[in-house]
Write a protein that holds these residues in place. Structure first.
Motif, PDB file in Angstrom:
ATOM      1  N   LEU A 107       6.316 -66.554  -0.636  1.00  0.00           N
ATOM      2  CA  LEU A 107       6.511 -65.784  -1.903  1.00  0.00           C
ATOM      3  C   LEU A 107       6.420 -64.302  -1.878  1.00  0.00           C
ATOM      4  CD1 LEU A 107       7.225 -65.911  -4.979  1.00  0.00           C
ATOM      5  CD2 LEU A 107       4.865 -66.380  -5.671  1.00  0.00           C
ATOM      6  N   GLU A 108       5.093 -64.211  -1.320  1.00  0.00           N
ATOM      7  CA  GLU A 108       4.881 -62.745  -1.193  1.00  0.00           C
ATOM      8  C   GLU A 108       5.825 -61.690  -0.485  1.00  0.00           C
ATOM      9  OE1 GLU A 108       0.883 -61.892  -0.765  1.00  0.00           O
ATOM     10  OE2 GLU A 108       0.974 -59.669  -1.023  1.00  0.00           O
ATOM     11  N   ALA A 109       6.282 -62.523   0.646  1.00  0.00           N
ATOM     12  CA  ALA A 109       7.236 -61.577   1.525  1.00  0.00           C
ATOM     13  C   ALA A 109       8.470 -61.391   0.717  1.00  0.00           C
ATOM     14  CB  ALA A 109       7.285 -62.460   2.774  1.00  0.00           C
ATOM     15  N   GLU A 110       9.055 -62.546   0.168  1.00  0.00           N
ATOM     16  CA  GLU A 110      10.326 -62.233  -0.570  1.00  0.00           C
ATOM     17  C   GLU A 110       9.976 -61.309  -1.921  1.00  0.00           C
ATOM     18  OE1 GLU A 110      12.879 -63.205   0.668  1.00  0.00           O
ATOM     19  OE2 GLU A 110      12.091 -64.654   2.155  1.00  0.00           O
ATOM     20  N   ILE A 111       8.833 -61.371  -2.288  1.00  0.00           N
ATOM     21  CA  ILE A 111       8.608 -60.295  -3.579  1.00  0.00           C
ATOM     22  C   ILE A 111       8.806 -58.819  -3.147  1.00  0.00           C
ATOM     23  CG2 ILE A 111       6.823 -59.635  -5.049  1.00  0.00           C
ATOM     24  CD1 ILE A 111       6.254 -62.402  -5.850  1.00  0.00           C
ATOM     25  N   GLU A 112       7.829 -58.678  -1.850  1.00  0.00           N
ATOM     26  CA  GLU A 112       8.057 -57.246  -1.516  1.00  0.00           C
ATOM     27  C   GLU A 112       9.550 -56.781  -1.141  1.00  0.00           C
ATOM     28  OE1 GLU A 112       5.525 -55.891  -2.291  1.00  0.00           O
ATOM     29  OE2 GLU A 112       3.925 -57.299  -2.411  1.00  0.00           O
ATOM     30  N   ASN A 113      10.039 -58.143  -0.386  1.00  0.00           N
ATOM     31  CA  ASN A 113      11.623 -57.551  -0.128  1.00  0.00           C
ATOM     32  C   ASN A 113      12.403 -57.151  -1.568  1.00  0.00           C
ATOM     33  OD1 ASN A 113      11.793 -57.772   2.719  1.00  0.00           O
ATOM     34  ND2 ASN A 113      12.267 -60.059   2.559  1.00  0.00           N
ATOM     35  N   LEU A 114      11.934 -57.742  -2.407  1.00  0.00           N
ATOM     36  CA  LEU A 114      12.714 -57.553  -3.478  1.00  0.00           C
ATOM     37  C   LEU A 114      12.336 -56.256  -4.197  1.00  0.00           C
ATOM     38  CD1 LEU A 114      14.894 -58.574  -6.047  1.00  0.00           C
ATOM     39  CD2 LEU A 114      12.794 -59.579  -7.158  1.00  0.00           C
ATOM     40  N   SER A 115      11.114 -55.996  -4.390  1.00  0.00           N
ATOM     41  CA  SER A 115      10.548 -54.637  -4.755  1.00  0.00           C
ATOM     42  C   SER A 115      11.049 -53.710  -3.971  1.00  0.00           C
ATOM     43  CB  SER A 115       9.014 -54.686  -4.477  1.00  0.00           C
ATOM     44  OG  SER A 115       8.674 -53.616  -5.198  1.00  0.00           O
ATOM     45  N   TRP A 116      11.227 -53.688  -2.762  1.00  0.00           N
ATOM     46  CA  TRP A 116      11.643 -52.601  -1.821  1.00  0.00           C
ATOM     47  C   TRP A 116      13.224 -52.485  -2.195  1.00  0.00           C
ATOM     48  CZ3 TRP A 116      10.200 -49.379   2.126  1.00  0.00           C
ATOM     49  CH2 TRP A 116      10.857 -48.772   2.914  1.00  0.00           C
ATOM     50  N   LYS A 117      13.854 -53.464  -2.417  1.00  0.00           N
ATOM     51  CA  LYS A 117      15.418 -53.243  -2.679  1.00  0.00           C
ATOM     52  C   LYS A 117      15.565 -52.662  -4.014  1.00  0.00           C
ATOM     53  CE  LYS A 117      17.237 -56.875   0.557  1.00  0.00           C
ATOM     54  NZ  LYS A 117      17.203 -58.235   0.804  1.00  0.00           N
ATOM     55  N   ILE A 118      14.689 -53.205  -5.113  1.00  0.00           N
ATOM     56  CA  ILE A 118      15.051 -52.400  -6.181  1.00  0.00           C
ATOM     57  C   ILE A 118      14.731 -50.926  -6.265  1.00  0.00           C
ATOM     58  CG2 ILE A 118      14.278 -52.506  -8.725  1.00  0.00           C
ATOM     59  CD1 ILE A 118      13.694 -55.515  -8.479  1.00  0.00           C
ATOM     60  N   GLU A 119      13.607 -50.615  -5.724  1.00  0.00           N
ATOM     61  CA  GLU A 119      13.343 -49.271  -5.776  1.00  0.00           C
ATOM     62  C   GLU A 119      14.327 -48.308  -4.933  1.00  0.00           C
ATOM     63  OE1 GLU A 119       9.331 -48.260  -4.114  1.00  0.00           O
ATOM     64  OE2 GLU A 119       8.423 -49.837  -5.709  1.00  0.00           O
ATOM     65  N   ARG A 120      15.065 -48.939  -3.759  1.00  0.00           N
ATOM     66  CA  ARG A 120      16.264 -48.208  -3.636  1.00  0.00           C
ATOM     67  C   ARG A 120      17.456 -48.727  -3.772  1.00  0.00           C
ATOM     68  NH1 ARG A 120      11.467 -48.536  -1.366  1.00  0.00           N
ATOM     69  NH2 ARG A 120      10.480 -46.995  -0.302  1.00  0.00           N
ATOM     70  N   ALA A 121      17.872 -49.309  -4.727  1.00  0.00           N
ATOM     71  CA  ALA A 121      18.976 -50.060  -5.207  1.00  0.00           C
ATOM     72  C   ALA A 121      20.196 -49.176  -4.805  1.00  0.00           C
ATOM     73  CB  ALA A 121      19.044 -50.220  -6.569  1.00  0.00           C
ATOM     74  N   GLU A 122      20.185 -47.900  -4.711  1.00  0.00           N
ATOM     75  CA  GLU A 122      21.230 -47.254  -4.227  1.00  0.00           C
ATOM     76  C   GLU A 122      21.788 -47.743  -2.760  1.00  0.00           C
ATOM     77  OE1 GLU A 122      21.229 -42.971  -5.721  1.00  0.00           O
ATOM     78  OE2 GLU A 122      19.077 -43.491  -5.525  1.00  0.00           O
ATOM     79  N   MET A 123      20.796 -47.905  -1.820  1.00  0.00           N
ATOM     80  CA  MET A 123      21.292 -48.092  -0.644  1.00  0.00           C
ATOM     81  C   MET A 123      21.718 -49.585  -0.171  1.00  0.00           C
ATOM     82  SD  MET A 123      18.568 -45.621   1.337  1.00  0.00           S
ATOM     83  CE  MET A 123      17.202 -46.085  -0.039  1.00  0.00           C
ATOM     84  N   THR A 124      21.391 -50.464  -1.495  1.00  0.00           N
ATOM     85  CA  THR A 124      21.823 -51.791  -1.001  1.00  0.00           C
ATOM     86  C   THR A 124      22.647 -52.262  -2.189  1.00  0.00           C
ATOM     87  OG1 THR A 124      20.149 -52.303  -2.662  1.00  0.00           O
ATOM     88  CG2 THR A 124      19.466 -52.623  -0.329  1.00  0.00           C
ATOM     89  N   ASP A 125      23.514 -53.236  -1.916  1.00  0.00           N
ATOM     90  CA  ASP A 125      24.547 -53.554  -2.634  1.00  0.00           C
ATOM     91  C   ASP A 125      24.148 -54.670  -3.673  1.00  0.00           C
ATOM     92  OD1 ASP A 125      26.506 -55.238  -0.226  1.00  0.00           O
ATOM     93  OD2 ASP A 125      24.908 -56.142  -1.601  1.00  0.00           O
ATOM     94  N   ARG A 126      24.918 -54.892  -4.734  1.00  0.00           N
ATOM     95  CA  ARG A 126      24.236 -55.653  -5.741  1.00  0.00           C
ATOM     96  C   ARG A 126      24.296 -57.228  -5.289  1.00  0.00           C
ATOM     97  NH1 ARG A 126      27.687 -57.052 -11.292  1.00  0.00           N
ATOM     98  NH2 ARG A 126      26.548 -58.640 -12.034  1.00  0.00           N
ATOM     99  N   GLY A 127      25.184 -57.817  -4.565  1.00  0.00           N
ATOM    100  CA  GLY A 127      25.318 -59.050  -4.188  1.00  0.00           C
ATOM    101  C   GLY A 127      23.955 -59.554  -3.304  1.00  0.00           C
ATOM    102  N   ASP A 128      23.511 -58.749  -2.450  1.00  0.00           N
ATOM    103  CA  ASP A 128      22.269 -58.738  -1.614  1.00  0.00           C
ATOM    104  C   ASP A 128      21.233 -58.904  -2.442  1.00  0.00           C
ATOM    105  OD1 ASP A 128      20.558 -58.700   0.508  1.00  0.00           O
ATOM    106  OD2 ASP A 128      20.391 -56.504   0.544  1.00  0.00           O
TER     107      ASP A 128
END
Lengths: 481, 199
Positions: A438-459
């Motif tokens: 859970l922790e690993a996935e949460i940190e992934n999500l947090s990373w992605k949200i903070e940098r949402a410009e570089m990731t796409d919505r589907g991801d």
């Protein structure tokens, strides 16, 4: 920026809950009929106003009053004293009505009914409180038969009510614990302000003694929450949005139970001095030793100078935190601890506590920092929309993602006290495995949200789904309330 | 003060003075000032207790809301007892708190306090140090309580061993009562008392 440009197809999805999109395995209709069946946190509650609560209480009073033939006022007192357990009262009453009435302090224990002090001469009763003689029509007495003048009763009630006492007002005689019921108190109150206060205090007492009711702990919130069972489940007040545990009324704490979280919070308050050093907000980059301030919720850190990716918690290389090897949440006990000296054991105990405390505290801080992230997302969305990149609706998913992140991190935070008190063994291993996932996935999500410009919505939506599934799995396996 | 409070207190005052117990000098009450707001109570230490032969002064304050609220009572005379603070004289007794009833009187209060001296409730302590000694080292508690009765409450005879230890600390510049408190709470261990006083 092409990645953010929504196709028409995407637009359709954004109108529906993303759960529906991934929840194809359900029958469409079933999904709406039993939406919460698979949610281990599901809890059926109703938020009631005082009028609704009063109606609910009065229904119980009326039922009991009809079934055992006592006045509504006595029925109310009985219900209050027996925590509104009608079945118990009725059964007990049929068996031995004196015992039930005496143990609820409605009547005195049989042997101690007062002898009439002025029995022989009805006209000459002396009130033991004001010591004046009382005319027969001015005598007030409860079932115990202790006679006092009505003025003294009134004055006593006013003094008690001023002190916040209502349902607990007793007879004024020595060692007499017979309670004054509502229909005895209220008519003797002379000023309306006391009647009002009495009703108000009594109402709080009734709600507090009722196992299915609980006041919302939100500031200045008058909502009373009703649940079928008194369980340690999450309640969100519909009026003030306060989130709390129904059973203990404190902050919600799944998967930890009420006693454990209380122990944990007390321990944290007691040991805060030793743990204080943790509150430092800065750490040095493990590679280039540049001092880094943590300014976001995500524990996946990247040194802005040397671009080294590391974990804020353990300062290890982030690459080893890929979900399979993520072990940062697990406390590794010294296997030889039993043979070490008492001093070493104490140090080990402190080390173990600090391990869990640091993580608990860190997630709490991350939650606060992520609130700031939310503000940043709003600002960024505004800029994007102004610049013509998508519409408000296109960016809505980022806010949903942030809300989901907060919910998941909140649960994750509360897994640490749980793990701290969990005994070593396969169950703890499983728990810590799931916690790590859970922790690993949460940190992934947090990373992605903070940098949402570089990731796409589907991801990102995919990541949201993964995180919520991990959280649900953990709660399904370990939330036992 | 409300009419009813004055009426009651005057009556109770007389009741105490005329009572059988007062005749036997077991309880007494005096006026402080002339408005019945404050009284000075007195109880004799019950027989077969370490308080036997002692006389304890009590401060009694009568609230506006008397008799619907209890009088505020505390010991003026220093006493070593689990339910009475050795520092402030505050009393832990149910009838002076939530078990008060408007029909209770000064006489019942004084007699209840006397009964408390004879039967302490160490599980509901006011003074944790005293209560601990009461439970763990009862004979030392009895001796200590008796010695306090001697020093503060007019009992003629007192433990000479204790007196010597107190004097020893007094020679070091510690006040008599301060020395007594330190020694009593350290189970009369002089070294520990010194450590407590000078650390």
């Amino acid at each position: 920026m092409a990645a953010y440009k929504m196709s028409d197809d995407d637009m359709e999805y954004s109108d529906t809950d993303y759960d529906d999109y991934y929840g194809n395995d359900y029958e469409g209709d079933m999904d709406h009929m039993v939406p919460m069946k698979n949610d281990p946190e599901y809890f059926d509650v109703a938020c009631l106003t005082d009028t609704e609560v009063e109606r609910l209480l009065n229904e119980s009073v009326e039922q009991l009053s009809n079934s055992i033939q006592v006045t509504p006022s006595l029925a109310k007192l009985l219900l209050h004293m027996y925590n509104w357990n009608q079945v118990e009262i009725v059964a007990g009453y049929r068996q031995d009505c004196h015992r039930i009435l005496a143990s609820a302090h409605v009547k005195p224990p049989q042997s101690t009914t007062a002898k009439d002090p002025g029995g022989e001469n009805e006209g000459e009763i002396i009130c033991p409180v004001c010591l004046g003689t009382i005319a027969p029509e001015a005598v007030g007495q409860l079932t115990c038969g202790h006679k006092f003048c009505k003025d003294c009763w009134s004055m006593n009630f006013e003094v008690q009510i001023t002190q916040g006492i209502s349902t607990g007002i007793e007879c004024m005689a020595n060692n007499c614990q017979v309670l004054a019921p509502e229909d005895f108190v209220v008519p003797l109150l002379k000023r309306p302000v006391f009647k009002e206060k009495y009703q108000q205090y009594a109402f709080s007492d009734y709600v507090r003694s009722h196992p299915q009711l609980r006041f919302c702990p939100g500031p200045n919130c008058n909502i009373v929450v009703q649940a079928k069972e008194c369980r340690a489940k999450r309640v969100i007040c519909t009026a003030c949005k306060t989130q709390f545990c129904f059973k203990c009324g404190g902050s919600y704490h799944a998967p930890t139970d009420c006693e454990t979280i209380k122990r944990w919070l007390t321990k944290c308050a007691d040991d805060s001095e030793t743990a204080n050093y943790i509150s430092a907000h800065t750490k040095d980059c493990p590679k280039c030793h540049l001092c880094i301030e943590k300014n976001g919720g995500c524990n996946h850190m990247q040194c802005w100078k040397c671009k080294y990716d590391f974990c804020w918690m353990c300062l290890g290389c982030w690459k080893t935190h890929g979900s399979e090897y993520y072990e940062c949440s697990r406390y590794k006990e010294n296997p030889n601890i039993a043979h070490e000296s008492a001093h070493a054991q104490a140090r080990e105990a402190l080390k173990k506590y600090l391990h869990y405390y640091e993580r608990w505290e860190n997630h709490s801080k991350s939650l606060k920092l992520e609130e700031e992230t939310l503000a940043k997302i709003r600002a960024r969305t505004q800029n994007k929309v102004m610049a013509g990149t998508g519409t408000w609706i296109d960016w809505q998913y980022l806010l949903d993602a942030a809300a989901l992140l907060a919910r998941c991190r909140y649960t994750l935070q509360n897994t640490y006290p749980f793990a701290y008190y969990l005994e070593s063994g396969p169950r703890k291993d499983l728990f810590e495995y799931q916690q790590a996932q859970l922790e690993a996935e949460i940190e992934n999500l947090s990373w992605k949200i903070e940098r949402a410009e570089m990731t796409d919505r589907g991801d990102l939506e995919n990541q949201m789904d993964v995180v919520e599934k991990r959280r649900t799995t953990l709660l399904t396996d370990f939330l036992q309330v | 003060m409300a009419n009813i409070a004055i009426q009651r207190i005057k009556r109770e005052f007389k009741e105490v003075i005329k009572s059988d117990e007062a005749q036997k000098c077991a309880i007494n009450v005096e006026l402080v000032g002339d408005d019945y707001r404050e009284l000075r109570g007195e109880i004799a230490g019950p027989p077969d207790t370490p308080y036997e032969g002692a006389t304890f002064q009590l401060e009694i304050k009568v609230p506006e809301t008397y008799p619907f609220n209890p009088p505020k009572v505390k010991f003026v005379t220093k006493i070593w007892h689990p339910n009475i603070s050795s520092v402030t004289g505050a009393i832990c007794l149910d009838i002076l708190k939530d078990q008060w009833a408007a029909a209770m009187t000064l006489r019942t209060v004084l007699l209840s306090l006397q009964a408390l001296l004879a039967a302490a409730e160490p599980d509901d302590p006011q003074d944790a140090v005293v209560a601990k000694q009461f439970k763990e080292n009862h004979s030392l508690f009895l001796q200590t309580a008796q010695y306090w009765s001697h020093v503060h409450a007019g009992v003629p005879k007192g433990n000479s061993e204790f007196a010597k230890k107190v004097r020893c600390l007094q020679d070091m510049g510690v006040g008599e009562h301060q020395a007594l408190v330190a020694l009593s709470s350290c189970n009369w261990d002089v070294d520990r008392a010194i450590e407590q006083l000078f650390s």
